[in-house]
Design an enzyme around this catalytic site. Structure first.
Site, PDB file in Angstrom:
ATOM      1  N   HIS A 106       0.823  -1.211   0.000  1.00  0.00           N
ATOM      2  CA  HIS A 106       0.000   0.000   0.000  1.00  0.00           C
ATOM      3  C   HIS A 106       0.859   1.265   0.000  1.00  0.00           C
ATOM      4  O   HIS A 106       1.195   1.817   1.044  1.00  0.00           O
ATOM      5  CB  HIS A 106      -0.903  -0.031   1.248  1.00  0.00           C
ATOM      6  CG  HIS A 106      -2.050   0.923   1.204  1.00  0.00           C
ATOM      7  ND1 HIS A 106      -3.298   0.576   1.665  1.00  0.00           N
ATOM      8  CD2 HIS A 106      -2.158   2.191   0.780  1.00  0.00           C
ATOM      9  CE1 HIS A 106      -4.127   1.601   1.509  1.00  0.00           C
ATOM     10  NE2 HIS A 106      -3.446   2.602   0.988  1.00  0.00           N
TER      11      HIS A 106
ATOM     12  N   LEU B 116       2.167   6.731  -4.697  1.00  0.00           N
ATOM     13  CA  LEU B 116       3.129   7.561  -5.422  1.00  0.00           C
ATOM     14  C   LEU B 116       2.255   8.622  -6.097  1.00  0.00           C
ATOM     15  O   LEU B 116       1.071   8.420  -6.268  1.00  0.00           O
ATOM     16  CB  LEU B 116       3.906   6.705  -6.418  1.00  0.00           C
ATOM     17  CG  LEU B 116       4.651   5.520  -5.761  1.00  0.00           C
ATOM     18  CD1 LEU B 116       5.254   4.617  -6.813  1.00  0.00           C
ATOM     19  CD2 LEU B 116       5.716   6.031  -4.800  1.00  0.00           C
ATOM     20  N   ARG B 117       2.805   9.747  -6.447  1.00  0.00           N
ATOM     21  CA  ARG B 117       1.933  10.821  -6.958  1.00  0.00           C
ATOM     22  C   ARG B 117       2.130  11.080  -8.444  1.00  0.00           C
ATOM     23  O   ARG B 117       1.672  12.092  -8.953  1.00  0.00           O
ATOM     24  CB  ARG B 117       2.150  12.096  -6.143  1.00  0.00           C
ATOM     25  CG  ARG B 117       1.900  11.944  -4.645  1.00  0.00           C
ATOM     26  CD  ARG B 117       0.519  11.427  -4.326  1.00  0.00           C
ATOM     27  NE  ARG B 117       0.234  11.565  -2.881  1.00  0.00           N
ATOM     28  CZ  ARG B 117      -0.840  11.050  -2.289  1.00  0.00           C
ATOM     29  NH1 ARG B 117      -1.723  10.344  -2.992  1.00  0.00           N
ATOM     30  NH2 ARG B 117      -1.030  11.219  -0.983  1.00  0.00           N
TER      31      ARG B 117
ATOM     32  N   ASP C  32      -8.764   2.627  -3.555  1.00  0.00           N
ATOM     33  CA  ASP C  32      -8.303   3.162  -2.273  1.00  0.00           C
ATOM     34  C   ASP C  32      -8.227   4.687  -2.258  1.00  0.00           C
ATOM     35  O   ASP C  32      -7.917   5.328  -3.255  1.00  0.00           O
ATOM     36  CB  ASP C  32      -6.931   2.606  -1.906  1.00  0.00           C
ATOM     37  CG  ASP C  32      -6.498   3.095  -0.543  1.00  0.00           C
ATOM     38  OD1 ASP C  32      -7.096   2.670   0.448  1.00  0.00           O
ATOM     39  OD2 ASP C  32      -5.589   3.945  -0.476  1.00  0.00           O
TER      40      ASP C  32
ATOM     41  N   HIS D 180     -10.765   0.099   0.896  1.00  0.00           N
ATOM     42  CA  HIS D 180     -10.629   1.112   1.948  1.00  0.00           C
ATOM     43  C   HIS D 180     -11.990   1.162   2.638  1.00  0.00           C
ATOM     44  O   HIS D 180     -12.933   1.751   2.121  1.00  0.00           O
ATOM     45  CB  HIS D 180     -10.271   2.451   1.295  1.00  0.00           C
ATOM     46  CG  HIS D 180     -10.189   3.619   2.226  1.00  0.00           C
ATOM     47  ND1 HIS D 180      -9.079   4.430   2.292  1.00  0.00           N
ATOM     48  CD2 HIS D 180     -11.068   4.124   3.113  1.00  0.00           C
ATOM     49  CE1 HIS D 180      -9.285   5.392   3.187  1.00  0.00           C
ATOM     50  NE2 HIS D 180     -10.486   5.231   3.694  1.00  0.00           N
TER      51      HIS D 180
ATOM     52  N   HIS E 259      -5.431  -1.105   5.568  1.00  0.00           N
ATOM     53  CA  HIS E 259      -5.257  -0.359   6.835  1.00  0.00           C
ATOM     54  C   HIS E 259      -6.376  -0.530   7.867  1.00  0.00           C
ATOM     55  O   HIS E 259      -7.079   0.413   8.192  1.00  0.00           O
ATOM     56  CB  HIS E 259      -5.026   1.139   6.567  1.00  0.00           C
ATOM     57  CG  HIS E 259      -5.881   1.754   5.480  1.00  0.00           C
ATOM     58  ND1 HIS E 259      -7.243   1.607   5.419  1.00  0.00           N
ATOM     59  CD2 HIS E 259      -5.541   2.510   4.411  1.00  0.00           C
ATOM     60  CE1 HIS E 259      -7.696   2.253   4.359  1.00  0.00           C
ATOM     61  NE2 HIS E 259      -6.689   2.806   3.730  1.00  0.00           N
TER      62      HIS E 259
ATOM     63  N   ASP F 211       0.945   2.576   3.843  1.00  0.00           N
ATOM     64  CA  ASP F 211      -0.011   3.634   3.444  1.00  0.00           C
ATOM     65  C   ASP F 211       0.733   4.970   3.279  1.00  0.00           C
ATOM     66  O   ASP F 211       0.231   6.027   3.658  1.00  0.00           O
ATOM     67  CB  ASP F 211      -1.178   3.768   4.427  1.00  0.00           C
ATOM     68  CG  ASP F 211      -2.337   4.575   3.827  1.00  0.00           C
ATOM     69  OD1 ASP F 211      -2.288   4.911   2.623  1.00  0.00           O
ATOM     70  OD2 ASP F 211      -3.296   4.880   4.570  1.00  0.00           O
TER      71      ASP F 211
END
Ligand SMILES: [Zn+2]
Length: 443
Positions: free
Chosen positions: A62, A65-66, A154, A181, A234, A307
């Protein structure tokens, strides 16, 4: 090229190996764990792992990355650099980029950028629904052919049971796990922290634990109905842990992960309105943290996942209500996991299972999460006694949003090997890769 990792203590739960042995790798693959007393071959490059743990490479299920879309927060290369510095040889990239990874083109782009960076393995997770809008299923088959390892929306929950049912049935046909999620948005609308005593004291709108419980129970019920695998992202509540424990007792294909901040901090940390304590799901009260420790101890929790959610300082310095959710996590997770070992919650073997063996199994990552013969030579070398202080100023991530700056830790990943190449070496451990030929060192 042959490489011998000598004198280390090998922990590989997949093979039941937990002993001092040498490990031989060649051309990016494991040749073998040498039998005790077996003579190591001559003329090999040589790493001295005396006093260190040699484990199959850690796999983060998990990671956010942007790239594409918000490269100022994190690129695939900067995220991969933070990953290997934190001991992760493989990271699974969540699809909530801009554009969303809901097509083979975006999937391929991510894989190409990762190959260019030559650091961690980056495996994309495809969107469950087109644009992660929750209305129309994405083309999972095409993305799978291009390299996705799971599907998820997510950041957002799968909004209703009917969509979740169809997603699980469809994903099952491609042998893909659905990652959810879990959060009932009708219960959390406007919420910015855990609903409880501290949200009352601080005057912030709360998100009740029940919002997570409801969705986790729903997903367990749907796993029974569809036979499809669901992985709960999570987990953070007692109710979620109890539901997953029951589902596993019933033999349902349900797995789950926990993020380090959820077992380390409570909602009391929000006290100073530090936006680095704002995440979704939120930091919970002590009773929920206790339940996570129980789940880590008894095996209900399968995996540790970071996360990792980088955000720019300008966004995180907004007031608490308006700041985005999430913190970075790739470089602090292993140190925080060692904290569990020191407190006697888990042992070293379980730590490796949580960070490598089980993640590989959950996403079906072939020849990873083990040091078996012919497995990929992805290796995390750990020093359980290394004392260090996390300095966010030295982070490889492009973002700085963490509540763990200045935290003292004991235990760290000190070398990271991906595909047989040393891609990270803690600067204090240069001695271990003063690689020399076995012949020369023997003299
Ligand atoms: Zn999430």
């Amino acid at each position: 090229m042959k490489l011998l990792i000598a004198n280390g203590y090998i922990v590989d739960p997949a093979q039941g190996i937990n002993t001092g042995r040498d490990l031989l790798i060649e051309d990016g693959r494991v040749v073998s764990v040498l039998e005790r007393g077996q003579e190591a071959p001559r003329d090999v490059e040589f790493i001295d792992a005396t006093g260190l743990i040699v484990a199959p490479g850690f796999i983060d299920l998990h990671t956010h990355l942007r790239e594409p879309g918000a490269e100022y927060k994190e690129t695939i290369a900067s995220g991969a650099s933070a990953a290997v510095a934190g001991g992760w040889t493989t990271i699974c990239a969540m699809p909530n980029t801009d554009p969303v990874n809901d097509s083979p083109a975006v999937t391929r782009f991510i894989i190409e950028q990762a190959e260019r960076a030559q650091l961690a393995n980056v495996f994309p997770i495809g969107a469950l629904t087109k644009g992660s809008k929750g209305t129309e299923l994405a083309e999972m088959g095409e993305m799978k052919n291009s390299g996705i390892v799971a599907v998820s929306d997510d950041g957002r929950p799968v909004p209703n049971a009917e969509m979740m049912r169809r997603a699980m049935e469809y994903a099952r046909g491609f042998n893909l796990t659905v990652v959810d999620h879990c959060q009932d948005s009708s219960l959390t609308a406007g919420g910015v922290m855990h609903e409880g005593r501290w949200s009352l004291i601080l005057g912030l709108k709360g998100m009740p634990a029940a919002a997570e419980d409801v969705h986790v129970i729903r997903d367990c019920v749907l796993a029974k109905l569809t036979g499809g695998s669901v992985h709960i992202a999570h987990v953070s509540t007692r109710g979620a842990i109890e539901a997953i424990r029951r589902a596993k007792e019933m033999g349902l294909p349900v797995s789950c992960e926990v993020a380090p901040h959820h077992w380390t901090l409570t909602d009391e940390s929000v006290e100073d309105y530090d936006t680095n304590t704002k995440m979704s799901p939120p930091l919970r009260s002590q009773d929920h943290v206790d339940a996570l420790w129980e789940g880590l101890r008894d095996g209900t929790i399968d995996a540790i996942a970071t996360d990792h959610a980088p955000h720019h300082a300008d966004e995180k310095t907004l007031e608490f209500d308006r700041a985005p959710f999430g913190i970075t996590g790739l470089e602090t997770a292993v140190g925080l996991a060692f904290d569990l070992v020191q407190r006697g919650v888990i042992d070293l073997e379980r730590l490796v299972a949580l960070c490598s063996t089980n993640p590989a199994r959950i996403f079906g990552l072939k020849d990873r999460g083990t040091l078996a013969e012919n497995a990929h030579a992805d290796i995390t070398i750990l020093d359980p006694t290394c004392e260090w202080v996390f300095d966010v100023g030295a982070s490889k991530s492009k973002s700085r949003n963490t509540p763990f700056h200045g935290r003292s830790m004991t235990g760290a990943a000190v070398a990271t090997i991906v595909g047989g190449r040393v891609v990270y070496l803690n600067p204090n451990y240069t001695r271990i890769t003063e690689m020399k030929s076995r012949d020369a060192s023997a003299k």
